[in-house]
Design a protein around this motif. Structure first.
Motif, PDB file in Angstrom:
ATOM      1  N   LEU A 158      32.124  86.032  21.176  1.00  0.00           N
ATOM      2  CA  LEU A 158      31.663  84.837  20.476  1.00  0.00           C
ATOM      3  C   LEU A 158      32.621  83.672  20.688  1.00  0.00           C
ATOM      4  O   LEU A 158      32.697  82.782  19.870  1.00  0.00           O
ATOM      5  CB  LEU A 158      31.503  85.129  18.984  1.00  0.00           C
ATOM      6  N   ASN A 159      33.335  83.663  21.784  1.00  0.00           N
ATOM      7  CA  ASN A 159      34.269  82.572  22.073  1.00  0.00           C
ATOM      8  C   ASN A 159      33.495  81.292  22.354  1.00  0.00           C
ATOM      9  O   ASN A 159      33.255  80.939  23.488  1.00  0.00           O
ATOM     10  CB  ASN A 159      35.146  82.915  23.281  1.00  0.00           C
ATOM     11  N   GLY A 160      33.090  80.603  21.312  1.00  0.00           N
ATOM     12  CA  GLY A 160      32.343  79.366  21.463  1.00  0.00           C
ATOM     13  C   GLY A 160      30.844  79.556  21.450  1.00  0.00           C
ATOM     14  O   GLY A 160      30.092  78.602  21.323  1.00  0.00           O
ATOM     15  N   ALA A 161      30.382  80.784  21.591  1.00  0.00           N
ATOM     16  CA  ALA A 161      28.947  81.055  21.573  1.00  0.00           C
ATOM     17  C   ALA A 161      28.454  81.147  20.132  1.00  0.00           C
ATOM     18  O   ALA A 161      29.228  81.407  19.209  1.00  0.00           O
ATOM     19  CB  ALA A 161      28.643  82.351  22.308  1.00  0.00           C
ATOM     20  N   GLY A 162      27.168  80.950  19.960  1.00  0.00           N
ATOM     21  CA  GLY A 162      26.572  81.079  18.636  1.00  0.00           C
ATOM     22  C   GLY A 162      26.101  82.495  18.354  1.00  0.00           C
ATOM     23  O   GLY A 162      26.179  82.975  17.233  1.00  0.00           O
ATOM     24  N   ILE A 163      25.593  83.158  19.408  1.00  0.00           N
ATOM     25  CA  ILE A 163      25.002  84.490  19.246  1.00  0.00           C
ATOM     26  C   ILE A 163      25.466  85.384  20.381  1.00  0.00           C
ATOM     27  O   ILE A 163      25.603  84.937  21.515  1.00  0.00           O
ATOM     28  CB  ILE A 163      23.456  84.408  19.250  1.00  0.00           C
ATOM     29  N   SER A 164      25.666  86.659  20.054  1.00  0.00           N
ATOM     30  CA  SER A 164      26.051  87.648  21.055  1.00  0.00           C
ATOM     31  C   SER A 164      25.249  88.916  20.827  1.00  0.00           C
ATOM     32  O   SER A 164      25.236  89.454  19.728  1.00  0.00           O
ATOM     33  CB  SER A 164      27.545  87.945  20.933  1.00  0.00           C
TER      34      SER A 164
END
Length: 171
Positions: free
Chosen positions: A129-135
Motif C-alpha cells: 500500500l505504498n501510496g496505493a489506495g487498494i491492494s
C-alpha cells in the motif's frame, strides 16, 4: 510415467484455472469499486478510464467485465498500458498495477506521477500500500483486499460504507 504426466497436466490446468478465476474476481472487485466510490465532479466528464499496467490477463478480464457499463453518465473504458511512459497519455480514474510492478521502487515512481490526480491506484500484490489506495490479497482459497482510506481520500475520492465493509482497512 503416464500417471505422472496426467498429474502434471491436471496440476497445470488447476493452477491456470485458479489464476483465471482470481483475475476474474479482481475484475469483479474493480467493477464494484466503480459503484461504491464517488469521484469529484471535475472527474465526471468524458470516459471513465481504467488503466491496467503489467497484467494483460487482468486487462482482458476487466475489459470483459466492464464492457458496455457506465459510471454515472460516463462510459467505462479499459486501457492496457504496456510501458510506464504510457501512464501519462490519458487521465485515469483507476490504475491497476500488476504484481510484477508492485515493488517499492516502481510504486514510488508510479504513485508520484499521480500525486495531483483523481486516480485510484490498485495493486495486485498483497500488502503493498505504498501510496496505493487498494491492494488485493489472497486469503487461502478466497480473494480479498486491503485499503488505505487516507490514500483514497487524498485523491478526492469518497468511499461508501458498503465499500469499507468489503475490505480490511490498514494505515
Amino acid at each position: 510415467m503416464i500417471k505422472r504426466k496426467l498429474v502434471l497436466v491436471a496440476g497445470i490446468l488447476l493452477a491456470t484455472s485458479f489464476n483465471l478465476s482470481a483475475q476474474n474476481y479482481k475484475a469483479k472487485f474493480i467493477n464494484a469499486f466503480t459503484r461504491y466510490m464517488d469521484w469529484p465532479d471535475r472527474a465526471k466528464q468524458g470516459f471513465f478510464n481504467i488503466g491496467v499496467y503489467g497484467s494483460f490477463d487482468l486487462y482482458k478480464e476487466i475489459s470483459e467485465e466492464t464492457m458496455g457499463r457506465t459510471v454515472g453518465s460516463q462510459n467505462v473504458v479499459a486501457i492496457n498500458i504496456l510501458k510506464e511512459n504510457q501512464l501519462d497519455l490519458t487521465k485515469l480514474h483507476i490504475l491497476v498495477i500488476g504484481k510484477k510492478y508492485c515493488t517499492p521502487e516502481h510504486l514510488k515512481r508510479i504513485t508520484s506521477k499521480f500525486s495531483n490526480s483523481y486516480t485510484l491506484i490498485v495493486t495486485e500484490d498483497s500488502g503493498v500500500l505504498n501510496g496505493a489506495g487498494i491492494s488485493f490479497e489472497n486469503r487461502g482459497t478466497t480473494l480479498g483486499f486491503k485499503y488505505n482510506l487516507a490514500n483514497i481520500n487524498n485523491k478526492g475520492i469518497a468511499a461508501s460504507g458498503q465499500f469499507k465493509s468489503m475490505g480490511q482497512e490498514v494505515n
